[in-house]
Design a protein around this motif. Sequence first.
Motif, PDB file in Angstrom:
ATOM      1  N   VAL A  77      90.953  78.931  35.171  1.00 28.73           N
ATOM      2  CA  VAL A  77      90.550  77.880  36.114  1.00 28.73           C
ATOM      3  C   VAL A  77      90.706  76.497  35.475  1.00 28.73           C
ATOM      4  O   VAL A  77      91.217  75.563  36.092  1.00 28.73           O
ATOM      5  CB  VAL A  77      89.085  78.094  36.560  1.00 28.73           C
ATOM      6  CG1 VAL A  77      88.554  76.935  37.363  1.00 28.73           C
ATOM      7  CG2 VAL A  77      88.938  79.402  37.312  1.00 28.73           C
ATOM      8  N   PHE A  78      90.278  76.378  34.237  1.00 27.30           N
ATOM      9  CA  PHE A  78      90.333  75.087  33.544  1.00 27.30           C
ATOM     10  C   PHE A  78      91.757  74.717  33.151  1.00 27.30           C
ATOM     11  O   PHE A  78      92.135  73.547  33.203  1.00 27.30           O
ATOM     12  CB  PHE A  78      89.413  75.110  32.324  1.00 27.30           C
ATOM     13  CG  PHE A  78      88.008  75.493  32.662  1.00 27.30           C
ATOM     14  CD1 PHE A  78      87.281  74.774  33.598  1.00 27.30           C
ATOM     15  CD2 PHE A  78      87.411  76.590  32.074  1.00 27.30           C
ATOM     16  CE1 PHE A  78      85.988  75.132  33.926  1.00 27.30           C
ATOM     17  CE2 PHE A  78      86.121  76.959  32.390  1.00 27.30           C
ATOM     18  CZ  PHE A  78      85.406  76.228  33.320  1.00 27.30           C
ATOM     19  N   TRP A  79      92.556  75.727  32.744  1.00 28.15           N
ATOM     20  CA  TRP A  79      93.956  75.456  32.422  1.00 28.15           C
ATOM     21  C   TRP A  79      94.688  74.960  33.663  1.00 28.15           C
ATOM     22  O   TRP A  79      95.514  74.045  33.583  1.00 28.15           O
ATOM     23  CB  TRP A  79      94.643  76.701  31.849  1.00 28.15           C
ATOM     24  CG  TRP A  79      94.240  76.986  30.432  1.00 28.15           C
ATOM     25  CD1 TRP A  79      93.460  78.006  29.993  1.00 28.15           C
ATOM     26  CD2 TRP A  79      94.577  76.220  29.276  1.00 28.15           C
ATOM     27  NE1 TRP A  79      93.297  77.924  28.633  1.00 28.15           N
ATOM     28  CE2 TRP A  79      93.975  76.844  28.164  1.00 28.15           C
ATOM     29  CE3 TRP A  79      95.334  75.069  29.067  1.00 28.15           C
ATOM     30  CZ2 TRP A  79      94.102  76.358  26.864  1.00 28.15           C
ATOM     31  CZ3 TRP A  79      95.458  74.583  27.768  1.00 28.15           C
ATOM     32  CH2 TRP A  79      94.849  75.222  26.699  1.00 28.15           C
ATOM     33  N   GLU A  80      94.390  75.548  34.815  1.00 29.38           N
ATOM     34  CA  GLU A  80      95.022  75.097  36.056  1.00 29.38           C
ATOM     35  C   GLU A  80      94.624  73.652  36.367  1.00 29.38           C
ATOM     36  O   GLU A  80      95.465  72.854  36.786  1.00 29.38           O
ATOM     37  CB  GLU A  80      94.636  76.034  37.223  1.00 29.38           C
ATOM     38  CG  GLU A  80      95.304  75.702  38.524  1.00 29.38           C
ATOM     39  CD  GLU A  80      96.831  75.723  38.469  1.00 29.38           C
ATOM     40  OE1 GLU A  80      97.455  74.896  39.162  1.00 29.38           O
ATOM     41  OE2 GLU A  80      97.410  76.558  37.717  1.00 29.38           O
ATOM     42  N   MET A  81      93.375  73.297  36.162  1.00 24.78           N
ATOM     43  CA  MET A  81      92.927  71.910  36.377  1.00 24.78           C
ATOM     44  C   MET A  81      93.713  70.959  35.464  1.00 24.78           C
ATOM     45  O   MET A  81      94.139  69.895  35.902  1.00 24.78           O
ATOM     46  CB  MET A  81      91.421  71.780  36.121  1.00 24.78           C
ATOM     47  CG  MET A  81      90.569  72.416  37.192  1.00 24.78           C
ATOM     48  SD  MET A  81      88.807  72.588  36.757  1.00 24.78           S
ATOM     49  CE  MET A  81      88.361  70.988  36.172  1.00 24.78           C
ATOM     50  N   LYS A  82      93.891  71.349  34.205  1.00 21.49           N
ATOM     51  CA  LYS A  82      94.632  70.504  33.257  1.00 21.49           C
ATOM     52  C   LYS A  82      96.101  70.348  33.710  1.00 21.49           C
ATOM     53  O   LYS A  82      96.648  69.266  33.619  1.00 21.49           O
ATOM     54  CB  LYS A  82      94.565  71.085  31.850  1.00 21.49           C
ATOM     55  CG  LYS A  82      93.256  70.815  31.148  1.00 21.49           C
ATOM     56  CD  LYS A  82      93.352  71.255  29.690  1.00 21.49           C
ATOM     57  CE  LYS A  82      92.128  70.872  28.917  1.00 21.49           C
ATOM     58  NZ  LYS A  82      91.981  69.457  28.659  1.00 21.49           N
ATOM     59  N   ARG A  83      96.712  71.424  34.185  1.00 17.78           N
ATOM     60  CA  ARG A  83      98.104  71.339  34.655  1.00 17.78           C
ATOM     61  C   ARG A  83      98.220  70.376  35.846  1.00 17.78           C
ATOM     62  O   ARG A  83      99.167  69.610  35.932  1.00 17.78           O
ATOM     63  CB  ARG A  83      98.621  72.735  35.042  1.00 17.78           C
ATOM     64  CG  ARG A  83      99.068  73.556  33.840  1.00 17.78           C
ATOM     65  CD  ARG A  83      99.826  74.813  34.250  1.00 17.78           C
ATOM     66  NE  ARG A  83      98.965  75.834  34.789  1.00 17.78           N
ATOM     67  CZ  ARG A  83      98.256  76.709  34.082  1.00 17.78           C
ATOM     68  NH1 ARG A  83      98.313  76.668  32.767  1.00 17.78           N
ATOM     69  NH2 ARG A  83      97.510  77.624  34.659  1.00 17.78           N
ATOM     70  N   ARG A  84      97.241  70.419  36.744  1.00 13.16           N
ATOM     71  CA  ARG A  84      97.263  69.509  37.899  1.00 13.16           C
ATOM     72  C   ARG A  84      97.089  68.053  37.477  1.00 13.16           C
ATOM     73  O   ARG A  84      97.704  67.158  38.056  1.00 13.16           O
ATOM     74  CB  ARG A  84      96.172  69.897  38.904  1.00 13.16           C
ATOM     75  CG  ARG A  84      96.634  70.990  39.846  1.00 13.16           C
ATOM     76  CD  ARG A  84      95.645  71.210  40.973  1.00 13.16           C
ATOM     77  NE  ARG A  84      95.029  72.511  40.762  1.00 13.16           N
ATOM     78  CZ  ARG A  84      93.748  72.767  40.754  1.00 13.16           C
ATOM     79  NH1 ARG A  84      92.887  71.819  40.997  1.00 13.16           N
ATOM     80  NH2 ARG A  84      93.293  73.965  40.531  1.00 13.16           N
ATOM     81  N   GLU A  85      96.260  67.815  36.449  1.00 14.43           N
ATOM     82  CA  GLU A  85      96.053  66.446  35.936  1.00 14.43           C
ATOM     83  C   GLU A  85      97.353  65.880  35.371  1.00 14.43           C
ATOM     84  O   GLU A  85      97.660  64.715  35.561  1.00 14.43           O
ATOM     85  CB  GLU A  85      94.979  66.438  34.854  1.00 14.43           C
ATOM     86  CG  GLU A  85      93.577  66.641  35.362  1.00 14.43           C
ATOM     87  CD  GLU A  85      92.573  66.840  34.234  1.00 14.43           C
ATOM     88  OE1 GLU A  85      92.951  66.661  33.046  1.00 14.43           O
ATOM     89  OE2 GLU A  85      91.420  67.165  34.528  1.00 14.43           O
TER      90      GLU A  85
END
Length: 174
Positions: free
Chosen positions: A164-172
Amino acid sequence: MDSAQYTYPSPLASFPSPPALPTGTAADGKSLLNPPSTTLSHAYTSFPPPITNGPRGGFDIHIYHNSSSPSQVTFARELHTRIRLEFPELRIYRFWDKPVGPHTMAMFEVNVFTPAQFGAFVSWLVINRGPLSALVHPNTEDELRDHTQRATWLGEKVMVDTGVFWEMKRREVG
């Protein structure tokens, strides 16, 4: 999480020219003598940066239970109720009977807003958590690091789904 992914400033960065410390021991014969102090550390009244001191809360405490164990569910529900009675000034979330978000076990969450609340609640929880595990993590701008490298556990460590957090970082970035 590999701690080598991060850099760490010197703990003495805010003491560019620290005074020499006494080398003797205190009356107990074991602990070191410290220089006399006229003021307390600011860490007694506010969390150090980058931990938030605002309405988000400085720390989250996630208390996990095995939803397929009737005795753990009962204990967790009773603990949830006791926390609401004992610490009404804290933000206490609903009781989840299934995994939610990055949490791979059923849980409930408590937020603390001050170092005093942190000290009172976490020390109380150490004694009263029974068979349950708890993830204690700061709230900064880096949720991945907060839930991994900066996390502290009471009891057995529970897997957190960091995807979940890795996906947030990719979107950023993207």
